[in-house]
Design a protein around this motif. Sequence first.
Motif, PDB file in Angstrom:
ATOM      1  N   ASP A 176      -8.379  -0.458  -0.074  1.00  0.00           N
ATOM      2  CA  ASP A 176      -8.769   0.742   1.222  1.00  0.00           C
ATOM      3  C   ASP A 176      -8.862   0.009   2.431  1.00  0.00           C
ATOM      4  O   ASP A 176      -8.718   0.665   3.389  1.00  0.00           O
ATOM      5  CB  ASP A 176     -10.088   1.283   0.728  1.00  0.00           C
ATOM      6  N   LYS A 225     -10.325  -1.923  -5.594  1.00  0.00           N
ATOM      7  CA  LYS A 225      -9.636  -0.843  -4.690  1.00  0.00           C
ATOM      8  C   LYS A 225     -10.613  -0.550  -3.405  1.00  0.00           C
ATOM      9  O   LYS A 225      -9.955  -0.618  -2.341  1.00  0.00           O
ATOM     10  CB  LYS A 225      -9.196   0.195  -5.253  1.00  0.00           C
ATOM     11  N   SER A 226     -11.656  -0.351  -3.677  1.00  0.00           N
ATOM     12  CA  SER A 226     -12.553   0.115  -2.524  1.00  0.00           C
ATOM     13  C   SER A 226     -12.986  -1.157  -1.531  1.00  0.00           C
ATOM     14  O   SER A 226     -12.911  -0.870  -0.472  1.00  0.00           O
ATOM     15  CB  SER A 226     -13.985   0.658  -3.142  1.00  0.00           C
ATOM     16  N   ASP A 273     -11.670  -0.134 -10.104  1.00  0.00           N
ATOM     17  CA  ASP A 273     -12.176   0.673  -8.692  1.00  0.00           C
ATOM     18  C   ASP A 273     -12.854   0.011  -7.686  1.00  0.00           C
ATOM     19  O   ASP A 273     -12.502   0.145  -6.514  1.00  0.00           O
ATOM     20  CB  ASP A 273     -12.865   1.790  -9.158  1.00  0.00           C
ATOM     21  N   GLY A 324      -6.623  -1.855   3.643  1.00  0.00           N
ATOM     22  CA  GLY A 324      -5.148  -1.897   4.364  1.00  0.00           C
ATOM     23  C   GLY A 324      -4.850  -3.292   4.625  1.00  0.00           C
ATOM     24  O   GLY A 324      -5.663  -4.367   4.089  1.00  0.00           O
ATOM     25  N   THR A 335       0.865  -1.037  -0.002  1.00  0.00           N
ATOM     26  CA  THR A 335       0.118  -0.028  -0.081  1.00  0.00           C
ATOM     27  C   THR A 335       0.942   1.230   0.050  1.00  0.00           C
ATOM     28  O   THR A 335       0.420   2.354   0.268  1.00  0.00           O
ATOM     29  CB  THR A 335      -1.028  -0.124   1.313  1.00  0.00           C
TER      30      THR A 335
END
Length: 266
Positions: A242, A237-238, A234, A244, A149
């Motif tokens: 995101d 990623k979300s 996208d 982590g 990240t």
Amino acid sequence: MAPRNQEREARASRQRLRDYQARQTMHSSKIARRRRDNILAIIVVILVVAAATVVQVFYFSGGPGTPSPVPSTTAASTETPAPTSTANSAQVPDPAGAEGRTWTGQMTINDIPLGIQLDGAAAPQGVANFISLSTAGFYNGLTCHRLTTSPGFGVLQCGDPNGDGSGGPGYSFGPIENAPAGDVYPAGTIAMARQGGNASSMGSQFFIVYEDTTIPSDAAGGYTVLGQVTSGLDALKSGVVDAGTKDGSTDGAPAVEVKIGSIAVQ
């Protein structure tokens, strides 16, 4: 009265001189401090850039996810490095299986559909292997065990049956194909993981680049680019990135469990 006036003027003149000298000393001190602060700032920037480069080289010195030895029936053998020979075994899918064409399909990760496109002409051996494993259902249910990240260094690694970066399909293969010029892997890139310095250590592990990333080449070269994610990045990623990592580090197991549902190509 004149001598007294002259004496007062002399004292005032001396005071003005002392004040001027004090201001000059303070001004010189400020300039020296600014110069020192600028030098320190430049040193810090150089150290940060150097540290980022070292981190990238260190992370990929074993291939994304550390070395991927060829597994066998004994637990001890999982620590045995993959062979360095460029000759592939009979277990490795024939590169002709990539048919020298573009393949399209879908990969689901945590029920997130990702459109994918594979370049069978640019990476025939890698794509033939990926297609063979996908068609056989090898990837179904496997985890994505590693996430990075750091800014400008975003990778999600998947495809290890052991779930810890040590497993593979029971064989390894080479050579490196379709590595990008300049070591830049654009967002959406799908590429094969391997051991550092070993072009013939690829197996089943692959990584998805979720933001533009530079991965320094090692003694063996770059990393085989199979193709790219054409849609759904996208959402990945979300839904995954995101959150982590589990330990909050910039390199570790994802905080949420990440599993491949299925991969279908045609």
